[in-house]
Write a protein that holds these residues in place. Structure first.
Motif, PDB file in Angstrom:
ATOM      1  N   LYS A  19       0.710  -1.170  -0.021  1.00  9.45           N
ATOM      2  CA  LYS A  19      -0.007   0.166   0.178  1.00  9.45           C
ATOM      3  C   LYS A  19       0.983   1.330  -0.080  1.00  9.45           C
ATOM      4  CE  LYS A  19      -4.159   0.546   2.283  1.00  9.45           C
ATOM      5  NZ  LYS A  19      -5.050   0.820   3.806  1.00  9.45           N
ATOM      6  N   TRP A  20       1.959   1.330   0.842  1.00 13.49           N
ATOM      7  CA  TRP A  20       2.862   2.464   1.065  1.00 13.49           C
ATOM      8  C   TRP A  20       3.622   2.442  -0.336  1.00 13.49           C
ATOM      9  CZ3 TRP A  20       5.477   2.230   6.544  1.00 13.49           C
ATOM     10  CH2 TRP A  20       4.560   2.252   7.491  1.00 13.49           C
ATOM     11  N   SER A  21       3.933   1.534  -0.896  1.00 17.20           N
ATOM     12  CA  SER A  21       4.615   1.658  -2.165  1.00 17.20           C
ATOM     13  C   SER A  21       3.771   1.999  -3.372  1.00 17.20           C
ATOM     14  CB  SER A  21       5.342   0.345  -2.608  1.00 17.20           C
ATOM     15  OG  SER A  21       4.220  -0.602  -3.284  1.00 17.20           O
ATOM     16  N   PHE A  22       2.520   1.977  -3.344  1.00 21.12           N
ATOM     17  CA  PHE A  22       1.732   2.833  -4.458  1.00 21.12           C
ATOM     18  C   PHE A  22       1.876   4.257  -4.433  1.00 21.12           C
ATOM     19  CE2 PHE A  22      -1.315  -1.232  -4.369  1.00 21.12           C
ATOM     20  CZ  PHE A  22      -0.315  -1.913  -5.064  1.00 21.12           C
ATOM     21  N   VAL A  23       2.182   4.871  -3.365  1.00 16.31           N
ATOM     22  CA  VAL A  23       2.187   6.362  -3.416  1.00 16.31           C
ATOM     23  C   VAL A  23       3.280   6.855  -4.374  1.00 16.31           C
ATOM     24  CG1 VAL A  23       2.357   8.492  -1.818  1.00 16.31           C
ATOM     25  CG2 VAL A  23       1.302   6.296  -0.859  1.00 16.31           C
ATOM     26  N   PRO A  24       2.765   7.864  -5.132  1.00 15.73           N
ATOM     27  CA  PRO A  24       3.951   8.325  -6.127  1.00 15.73           C
ATOM     28  C   PRO A  24       5.009   8.902  -5.343  1.00 15.73           C
ATOM     29  CG  PRO A  24       1.653   9.430  -6.410  1.00 15.73           C
ATOM     30  CD  PRO A  24       1.482   8.160  -5.483  1.00 15.73           C
ATOM     31  N   LYS A  25       6.020   9.017  -5.790  1.00 18.21           N
ATOM     32  CA  LYS A  25       7.267   9.506  -5.251  1.00 18.21           C
ATOM     33  C   LYS A  25       7.422  11.074  -5.477  1.00 18.21           C
ATOM     34  CE  LYS A  25      10.881   6.440  -4.541  1.00 18.21           C
ATOM     35  NZ  LYS A  25      10.383   5.034  -5.637  1.00 18.21           N
ATOM     36  N   GLN A  26       6.904  11.320  -6.700  1.00 19.63           N
ATOM     37  CA  GLN A  26       6.702  12.828  -6.934  1.00 19.63           C
ATOM     38  C   GLN A  26       5.205  12.981  -7.085  1.00 19.63           C
ATOM     39  OE1 GLN A  26       9.516  14.663  -7.480  1.00 19.63           O
ATOM     40  NE2 GLN A  26      10.866  12.848  -7.057  1.00 19.63           N
ATOM     41  N   SER A  27       5.026  14.346  -6.329  1.00 17.67           N
ATOM     42  CA  SER A  27       3.260  14.793  -6.345  1.00 17.67           C
ATOM     43  C   SER A  27       3.459  16.174  -6.061  1.00 17.67           C
ATOM     44  CB  SER A  27       2.712  13.892  -5.030  1.00 17.67           C
ATOM     45  OG  SER A  27       1.291  14.659  -5.210  1.00 17.67           O
ATOM     46  N   GLU A  28       2.601  16.923  -6.856  1.00 20.29           N
ATOM     47  CA  GLU A  28       2.406  18.215  -6.947  1.00 20.29           C
ATOM     48  C   GLU A  28       1.905  18.535  -5.667  1.00 20.29           C
ATOM     49  OE1 GLU A  28       0.529  20.054 -10.444  1.00 20.29           O
ATOM     50  OE2 GLU A  28       2.288  19.139 -11.754  1.00 20.29           O
ATOM     51  N   LYS A  29       0.851  17.760  -5.447  1.00 15.37           N
ATOM     52  CA  LYS A  29      -0.049  18.055  -4.130  1.00 15.37           C
ATOM     53  C   LYS A  29       0.688  17.499  -2.927  1.00 15.37           C
ATOM     54  CE  LYS A  29      -4.458  19.220  -6.021  1.00 15.37           C
ATOM     55  NZ  LYS A  29      -5.826  18.897  -5.935  1.00 15.37           N
ATOM     56  N   PRO A  30       0.428  18.084  -1.582  1.00 21.75           N
ATOM     57  CA  PRO A  30       1.088  17.459  -0.489  1.00 21.75           C
ATOM     58  C   PRO A  30       0.571  16.000  -0.270  1.00 21.75           C
ATOM     59  CG  PRO A  30       0.419  19.840  -0.193  1.00 21.75           C
ATOM     60  CD  PRO A  30      -0.216  19.446  -1.384  1.00 21.75           C
ATOM     61  N   LYS A  31       1.572  15.227   0.312  1.00 21.75           N
ATOM     62  CA  LYS A  31       1.011  13.781   0.704  1.00 21.75           C
ATOM     63  C   LYS A  31       0.498  13.867   2.340  1.00 21.75           C
ATOM     64  CE  LYS A  31       4.587  12.366  -2.281  1.00 21.75           C
ATOM     65  NZ  LYS A  31       5.710  11.227  -2.303  1.00 21.75           N
ATOM     66  N   GLY A  36      -7.281  15.960  -2.236  1.00 26.14           N
ATOM     67  CA  GLY A  36      -6.690  15.581  -3.424  1.00 26.14           C
ATOM     68  C   GLY A  36      -5.157  15.136  -3.433  1.00 26.14           C
ATOM     69  N   GLY A  37      -4.700  15.132  -2.290  1.00 23.55           N
ATOM     70  CA  GLY A  37      -3.241  14.755  -2.442  1.00 23.55           C
ATOM     71  C   GLY A  37      -3.090  13.068  -2.240  1.00 23.55           C
ATOM     72  N   PRO A  38      -2.003  12.395  -2.382  1.00 24.79           N
ATOM     73  CA  PRO A  38      -1.774  11.105  -2.419  1.00 24.79           C
ATOM     74  C   PRO A  38      -1.697  10.963  -0.540  1.00 24.79           C
ATOM     75  CG  PRO A  38      -0.215  11.709  -3.897  1.00 24.79           C
ATOM     76  CD  PRO A  38      -0.995  13.323  -3.305  1.00 24.79           C
ATOM     77  N   THR A  39      -2.480   9.803  -0.297  1.00 27.51           N
ATOM     78  CA  THR A  39      -2.630   9.734   1.159  1.00 27.51           C
ATOM     79  C   THR A  39      -2.442   7.937   1.463  1.00 27.51           C
ATOM     80  OG1 THR A  39      -4.122  11.374   1.087  1.00 27.51           O
ATOM     81  CG2 THR A  39      -4.179  10.023   3.015  1.00 27.51           C
ATOM     82  N   VAL A  40      -1.883   7.686   2.524  1.00 28.02           N
ATOM     83  CA  VAL A  40      -1.894   6.499   3.067  1.00 28.02           C
ATOM     84  C   VAL A  40      -2.824   6.378   4.274  1.00 28.02           C
ATOM     85  CG1 VAL A  40      -0.541   5.341   4.661  1.00 28.02           C
ATOM     86  CG2 VAL A  40       0.402   5.254   2.396  1.00 28.02           C
ATOM     87  N   ILE A  41      -3.750   5.664   4.186  1.00 29.99           N
ATOM     88  CA  ILE A  41      -4.594   5.354   5.371  1.00 29.99           C
ATOM     89  C   ILE A  41      -4.526   3.996   5.972  1.00 29.99           C
ATOM     90  CG2 ILE A  41      -7.147   5.239   5.907  1.00 29.99           C
ATOM     91  CD1 ILE A  41      -7.613   7.116   3.432  1.00 29.99           C
ATOM     92  N   ASN A  42      -4.085   4.062   7.338  1.00 28.97           N
ATOM     93  CA  ASN A  42      -3.938   2.718   7.903  1.00 28.97           C
ATOM     94  C   ASN A  42      -4.762   2.572   9.054  1.00 28.97           C
ATOM     95  OD1 ASN A  42      -0.541   2.403   6.745  1.00 28.97           O
ATOM     96  ND2 ASN A  42      -1.931   1.138   6.301  1.00 28.97           N
ATOM     97  N   ASN A  43      -5.176   1.455   9.613  1.00 32.32           N
ATOM     98  CA  ASN A  43      -5.814   1.216  11.013  1.00 32.32           C
ATOM     99  C   ASN A  43      -4.665   1.682  12.054  1.00 32.32           C
ATOM    100  OD1 ASN A  43      -5.899  -1.383  12.991  1.00 32.32           O
ATOM    101  ND2 ASN A  43      -7.835  -0.177  12.810  1.00 32.32           N
TER     102      ASN A  43
END
Lengths: 437, 169
Positions: free
Chosen positions: A70-82, A208-215
Motif C-alpha cells: 500500500k505504501w509503495s503505491f504512493v507516487p514519489k513525485q506529487s504536486e500536491k502534499p501527501k 486531493g493529495g496522495p494519502t496512506v490510510i492505515n488502521n
C-alpha cells in the motif's frame, strides 16, 4: 477501566507496553520508544518499505491488504502534499483492540505515523479517533503535545531536516466513517459518505493529495517491525500473514479480553484455552470470527488457523479480529436481527441497495423472529442479501449482506423453527420484542 | 479576530476554535470537532451554534446542518446533564446489555432518548462503543463503565446524582 488479560500462548509485540505506564513519554523512551523512527530516518524510505514488505504485515482494520505494498503505491513525485491518515474510528461490533492501543501506548501510534510519513514523503499525519473515544483522544492529545515539547515532532525532526506534524481529530458517531474514503470525507468536514474508487487514496486522497490510510493497530505495529526487522516479524506468523495480531474475544467465554496471538493461531484453542472456554460449562453454538460483518461459523467449523487465507478458505473472514462467541442459549435469528439492525442504523443512505436492503432485511428478519413469517420469507431474506453484494460504493452493503447470508445458510433450521406463527423458541434477550416489528 | 467579535461561546472555547481552524489545509476540516465541542459547552447544537460555526468556517448554514444531521452523537435538542448511553450491540447483548437497558429505563423512569423531569439524566440505546471484551458496557457522557450488573449500574447512577461521577469533557 478495561481489564488487561494475559495468557502464556500470547506473543506480545504490539501490546508489549500495555500496563507499563508508556503513556508517559519518558517511560515510552525507556521502553525503546522513538528509536524506530530514528532508524527509519537514518536508513530512508526505500529501506522502510522493503522492511514493511518483508514483514508480511496486512491491514489490521479488516481488509488485510499488505501494508508495505500500500505504501509503495504512493507516487514519489506529487504536486500536491501527501498525507498519512490513521484510522482509529474503531466501530465494528466485537472490536475493541485500538481502544487499548490509545489507552496504553499512544506514542506507538505517533511513532508509526511518523515512519509512514517518512516512507511516503508526507509532512502531515492525522490520527482520527471515533467521537465516543474522548478520554482516549485526551490521552492522544497529551502524547502529541509531549512529543512536540521534546522536539520529536515539528521542524527538523531528530536533526534530519525533515518536518513532520501530527494532528488529532475526533469523529462524532458514525460507523460508516471507518471506511477509508468516508473517513477522508469526514476529515474534510463533510458527511461521511464514501467516494467511488478508483482513484485510490494512494493517488488521490485527502485534499486531493496522495494519502496512506492505515488502521491504528497497523500503525502501532510499524515501530516494532523497524526494530526487530521485517523478516523476524514475518516469522512469528504464517505464510503471507506476518506477525501477531490483537484478537478481542468477547461474548460467552470465561475470560473475555484482548489477546495478542501469532497469526495462524488455532481459533478453537483461542476460544477454549486462551479465553477459558464457554461460560458456565455450556455448549458452543456459533462463532462470529472477525467482527459483526464476517460470516458465522458453526461449532464444528472452528478448528482452523486465524489468518486471512485460512479463514477465507473456511468460507468466512479474519476481519477485524473481534471474535464473538455464542453459546447454545442464543437465538440465531435474534442475533441476526440485532446485527442487521446495526447495519440499517449505520447505512449512510448513499447507495440504494444498501439503504433499502438493510431496511427490508431488518423488517423481514424482525417479522420472522416475531413469528409472522411464512416459508418463502427465508429464501427472500437470502435473495435480498445476495442482491446487495458488490452493488454499493463501499463495503457496508456487503458487511450487512454477508453475515445475513451466513446465518440463513448455516442455521436455516432455526429460521424455520420460527415460522407460521410459532415465534421464538428461545428466551428473548429483550422484552420489547413486538415494538421492533 | 474572531475572539474579539461577538461570540456565543466561552472565551476558552472561542480561542480553541481560532486555533483549531489553522491546523488543517482547509478550515472546513474543523467542522465535525467544532460541532462536538460546541455541543459539550452549549448542551446541544442550537440555531445559534450553527450560525456561528458556519460563519467561522465560511460555510452556509445549510452546509453545517447537512453535516450535523449525519453524525449520531450530535443532537439538536438538550439531553440530560448526564447522558446514559447503553450499548446493546452483539457482544453486550450476549452479556445482558438489554437487561442493563431495561434496568436503567425502570430506575430512571424514562425511555430511549428521553430526559428525566429534573434534567439530570437522559437515556439512549446506542450501537457498539468499542468495549466488547468488557461487556456489558455503557458510557455516561464520555466516561466508560464496563462489566456491569444492575447493582453496579445503581451505584453509578447514585454517584452521578450525588455529583461524584467521572466527568471527562
Amino acid at each position: 477501566m478495561p481489564r488487561l488479560v494475559s495468557h502464556p500462548d500470547e506473543v506480545k509485540i504490539t501490546s508489549r507496553r500495555f500496563g507499563l505506564g508508556a503513556t508517559d513519554i519518558e517511560k515510552y523512551i525507556a521502553l525503546d520508544g522513538y528509536k524506530a523512527v530514528q532508524a527509519a530516518i537514518a536508513k530512508g524510505p526505500e529501506w522502510i518499505i522493503a522492511e514493511m514488505k518483508a514483514s508480511g504485515l496486512r491491514g489490521r482494520g479488516g481488509a488485510g491488504f499488505p501494508t508495505g505494498l500500500k505504501w509503495s503505491f504512493v507516487p514519489k513525485q506529487s504536486e500536491k502534499p501527501k498525507y498519512v491518515l490513521v484510522n482509529g474510528d474503531e466501530s465494528e461490533p466485537g472490536t475493541c483492540k485500538d481502544h487499548l492501543i490509545f489507552l496504553y501506548d499512544p506514542h506507538a501510534v505517533i511513532e508509526g505515523t511518523m515512519i509512514a510519513g517518512i516512507a511516503i514523503g508526507a509532512k502531515l499525519g492525522f490520527i482520527y479517533l471515533r467521537g465516543e473515544y474522548r478520554y482516549l483522544l485526551k490521552i492522544m492529545e497529551k502524547a502529541v503535545a509531549d512529543a512536540y515539547a521534546k522536539g520529536f515532532l515539528g521542524k527538523n525532526i531528530f536533526g534530519s531536516g525533515i518536518d513532520f506534524d501530527v494532528v488529532t481529530q475526533t469523529g462524532a458517531g458514525a460507523y460508516e466513517v471507518g471506511e477509508e474514503s468516508a473517513l477522508m470525507e469526514s476529515l474534510e468536514g463533510k458527511r461521511g459518505v464514501p467516494r467511488i474508487k478508483p482513484p485510490f487514496p494512494a493517488v488521490v486522497g485527502l485534499y486531493g493529495g496522495p494519502t496512506v490510510i492505515n488502521n491504528a493497530e497497523t500503525i502501532a505495529s510499524v515501530p516494532h517491525i523497524m526494530l526487530m526487522g521485517g523478516e523476524a516479524y514475518a516469522k512469528l506468523g504464517t505464510e503471507r500473514n506476518g506477525g501477531t495480531r490483537l484478537f478481542g474475544i468477547s461474548g460467552h467465554v470465561e475470560r473475555p479480553g484482548v489477546y495478542e496471538l501469532p497469526m495462524g493461531y488455532n481459533l478453537k484453542k483461542a476460544i477454549y484455552d486462551v479465553a477459558g472456554g464457554i461460560r458456565g460449562g455450556k455448549k458452543l453454538k456459533a462463532v462470529v470470527p472477525g467482527g459483526s460483518s464476517t460470516p458465522v461459523m458453526t461449532a464444528d467449523e472452528i478448528d482452523v488457523g486465524l489468518d486471512f487465507d485460512q479463514m477465507g478458505k473456511a468460507g468466512t473472514m479474519l476481519g477485524s479480529g473481534g471474535i464473538v462467541v455464542l453459546d447454545e442459549t442464543v437465538c440465531i435469528v435474534e442475533f441476526a436481527l440485532r446485527t442487521i439492525q446495526f447495519y440499517q442504523h449505520e447505512s449512510c443512505g448513499w447507495c440504494i441497495p444498501c439503504r433499502e436492503g438493510t431496511d427490508w432485511l431488518k423488517k423481514s428478519i424482525g417479522r420472522l423472529h416475531a413469528g409472522g413469517a411464512v416459508d418463502k420469507d427465508i429464501d427472500n431474506i437470502r435473495y435480498l442479501a445476495e442482491n446487495m453484494l458488490g452493488r454499493t460504493f463501499c463495503p457496508l452493503g456487503d458487511a450487512a449482506a454477508m453475515p445475513t447470508i451466513g446465518f440463513v445458510q448455516k442455521f436455516r433450521k432455526e429460521f424455520e423453527d420460527h415460522l407460521n406463527g410459532k415465534g421464538c423458541p428461545y428466551k428473548h434477550a429483550r422484552e420489547e420484542e413486538a415494538a421492533l416489528v | 479576530m474572531a475572539t474579539e467579535k461577538k461570540t456565543i461561546f466561552s472565551p476558552e472555547l472561542a480561542a480553541r476554535f481560532d486555533k483549531l481552524v489553522t491546523l488543517y489545509p482547509m478550515r472546513r476540516s474543523a467542522l465535525v470537532p467544532m460541532l462536538l465541542y460546541a455541543q459539550d459547552e452549549v448542551g446541544y447544537i442550537s440555531k445559534e451554534v450553527v450560525a456561528e460555526v458556519a460563519e467561522r468556517l465560511g460555510l452556509r448554514e445549510n452546509d453545517v446542518e447537512s453535516v450535523l444531521s449525519y453524525y449520531s452523537m450530535l443532537r439538536t435538542k438538550p439531553a440530560g446533564k448526564y447522558n446514559v448511553q447503553v450499548c446493546t450491540n452483539i457482544s453486550c447483548m450476549l452479556r445482558d446489555g438489554y437487561g442493563i437497558l431495561e434496568h436503567c429505563k425502570k430506575r430512571l423512569g424514562i425511555d430511549h432518548k428521553e430526559v428525566t423531569a429534573d434534567g439530570l439524566f437522559s437515556l439512549e440505546e446506542v450501537e457498539c462503543i468499542g468495549a466488547c471484551c468488557w461487556a456489558p458496557a455503557i458510557q455516561v457522557n464520555y466516561d466508560f463503565y464496563d462489566e456491569l450488573t444492575p447493582e453496579k449500574m445503581d451505584q453509578i447512577l447514585d454517584d452521578y446524582k450525588a455529583g461524584r461521577g467521572k466527568e471527562t469533557v
